[in-house]
Design an enzyme around this catalytic site. Structure first.
Site, short mmCIF file in Angstrom:
data_model
loop_
_atom_site.label_atom_id
_atom_site.label_comp_id
_atom_site.label_asym_id
_atom_site.label_seq_id
_atom_site.Cartn_x
_atom_site.Cartn_y
_atom_site.Cartn_z
N CYS A 34 0.81 -1.23 0.00
CA CYS A 34 0.00 0.00 0.00
C CYS A 34 0.84 1.27 0.00
CB CYS A 34 -0.93 0.00 1.20
SG CYS A 34 -2.10 -1.37 1.21
N CYS A 76 -15.10 -0.19 5.94
CA CYS A 76 -14.07 -0.68 5.03
C CYS A 76 -13.89 0.27 3.84
CB CYS A 76 -14.45 -2.06 4.49
SG CYS A 76 -14.90 -3.26 5.77
N SER A 77 -12.65 0.46 3.40
CA SER A 77 -12.40 1.31 2.24
C SER A 77 -12.86 0.61 0.97
CB SER A 77 -10.92 1.67 2.14
OG SER A 77 -10.13 0.50 1.99
N LYS A 110 -11.55 5.93 2.63
CA LYS A 110 -12.99 5.67 2.80
C LYS A 110 -13.79 6.26 1.66
CE LYS A 110 -16.04 3.64 5.01
NZ LYS A 110 -16.57 3.48 3.67
N HIS A 158 -9.00 2.61 -2.86
CA HIS A 158 -7.55 2.43 -2.70
C HIS A 158 -6.91 1.79 -3.93
CE1 HIS A 158 -3.68 1.72 -1.09
NE2 HIS A 158 -3.89 0.54 -0.52
#
Length: 397
Positions: A86, A211-212, A337, A341
């Site tokens: 990430c 959760c994103s 959020k 991602h």
């Protein structure tokens, strides 16, 4: 840690960032071109031909520097592809900045891109074969792994589970509120606390809104020596610190592992603060873009970064300490959020929010004269991760 740092030796003079979202009609090539075009539009004194070298961050959207050289028709320039889970986009920035600080190049570009929607993956893509499924990091999903932060935190600090649930809800609500003010976010709608708290469960007590999301996107930055920065813009962004820590990854095998802290974040934050000369992050940092992959992650990060005392982040969250008008604006652009991602682009997207805030271009999200900002990426999962922290400033010390 032994980092000497490159405080105020390099600066970002141009940035570009696409809208993050489900770009079914856009390829990785398209996203790269769009981000880079916007970057040069903000820096008319520089062209693609002026860039000496490129660092490209992508986790799975192609191999080698050709991922960038092909769509941009680069004239035999060096392109280095990097990957660090990430922190991939941030890794591109880190290496590009070091190249300029070393004197190897005068002008470089860091670029991050990821196309996730086309892959069918719901999070981190994997390039290795799963094998027999017994590897520690493969036995649970990412939501399941991060869901363990919630009960561990409540037990360690004696926090009522309902108070913790309310704090997690507030984090999701805050970030969706900020994302609703951002035209580049994937999700641009506010979500009520009632809807967040009642959302279908994914793992443990994590609901959908904890959760994103999954998205596509690209972002980039033009980097030069600090002494040259004002040749290209009247509002450069100066690099104060770049810190990276990779843990020993033994958490999943350690029965005593503490799920209430990320030691990698503690170490990288301390290193970044030392490089930047920060002694009190609570009062010196105006905004922090942190890796809110899940709502309890953001809460724990507040303590690991020194924004809250141990066991007090849940209370600070509920008191609004990290809202847009709080003492530190955390994820003022909406965070993972609201953006999702796209792995290779997220770190640069975080820098882009600092860029906009320092230039007074954040619209309804605009803070009052911010001077120092932070970005953070957490790659992996509890007990086996990497952590990146940068400190950037609107002024040179």
């Amino acid at each position: 840690m032994a980092s000497n740092g490159i405080r105020d030796r390099v600066a970002i003079v141009g940035m570009g960032c696409t809208t993050f979202g489900e770009h079914w009609d856009r390829s990785a090539d398209d996203l790269l071109v769009d981000a880079i075009k916007e970057c040069f539009a903000s820096t008319p004194e520089l062209t693609l031909a002026d860039v000496d070298a490129f660092w490209l961050g992508t986790m799975n959207s192609g191999q080698s520097g050709a991922v960038l050289s092909r769509p941009m028709a680069l004239d035999y320039k060096p392109v280095t592809r990097v990957e660090n889970m990430c922190a991939t986009g941030s890794e591109a920035v880190r290496n590009a900045c070091y190249a300029v600080a070393s004197g190897a190049y005068d002008t470089v570009m860091a670029v991050g891109v990821e196309k996730l929607k086309d892959t069918g993956f719901s999070g981190l893509v994997r390039s290795n074969v799963a094998g027999d499924g017994t590897a520690p990091e493969q036995t649970v999903t990412a939501p399941a792994a991060f869901s363990l932060l919630d009960p561990a935190y409540c037990k360690k600090y004696g926090v009522d589970p309902q108070d913790m649930r309310d704090a997690m809800t507030h984090i999701a609500w805050k970030n969706h509120h900020n994302g609703a003010l951002n035209s580049r976010a994937q999700f641009q709608k506010e979500v009520s606390k009632e809807k967040i708290a009642a959302s279908p469960l994914v793992a443990g007590r994590l609901g959908i809104f904890d959760c994103s999301g999954v998205s596509d996107g690209a972002a980039c930055a033009l980097i030069v020596r600090a002494e040259d920065a004002y040749k290209y813009t009247d509002r450069p962004m100066f690099i104060k610190a770049l810190a990276l820590a990779a843990g020993p990854a033994n958490g999943p095998m350690d029965p005593g592992y503490d799920y209430t802290t990320f030691e990698e974040v503690v170490r990288s934050s301390a290193d970044a603060y030392k490089q930047a000369g920060i002694t009190d992050p609570r009062t010196q940092i105006a905004l922090a873009e942190v890796h809110d992959c899940f709502t309890p992650t953001e809460l724990v990060l507040m303590e690991d970064m020194g924004f809250s005392e141990r066991g007090e982040a849940w209370r600070d969250v509920l008191d609004g300490a990290f809202d847009l008008d709080g003492r530190i604006a955390v994820n003022s652009d909406g965070g993972l959020k609201s953006f999702g991602h796209p792995v290779g682009a997220s770190g640069l997207r975080m820098l882009f929010e600092n860029w906009q805030q320092f230039r007074g271009e954040a619209g309804e999200r605009q803070l009052d004269n911010p001077k120092l900002g932070l970005t953070h990426n957490l790659g992996g999962r509890p007990g086996t991760c990497v952590s990146f922290v940068s400190i950037v400033g609107a002024e040179q010390d």
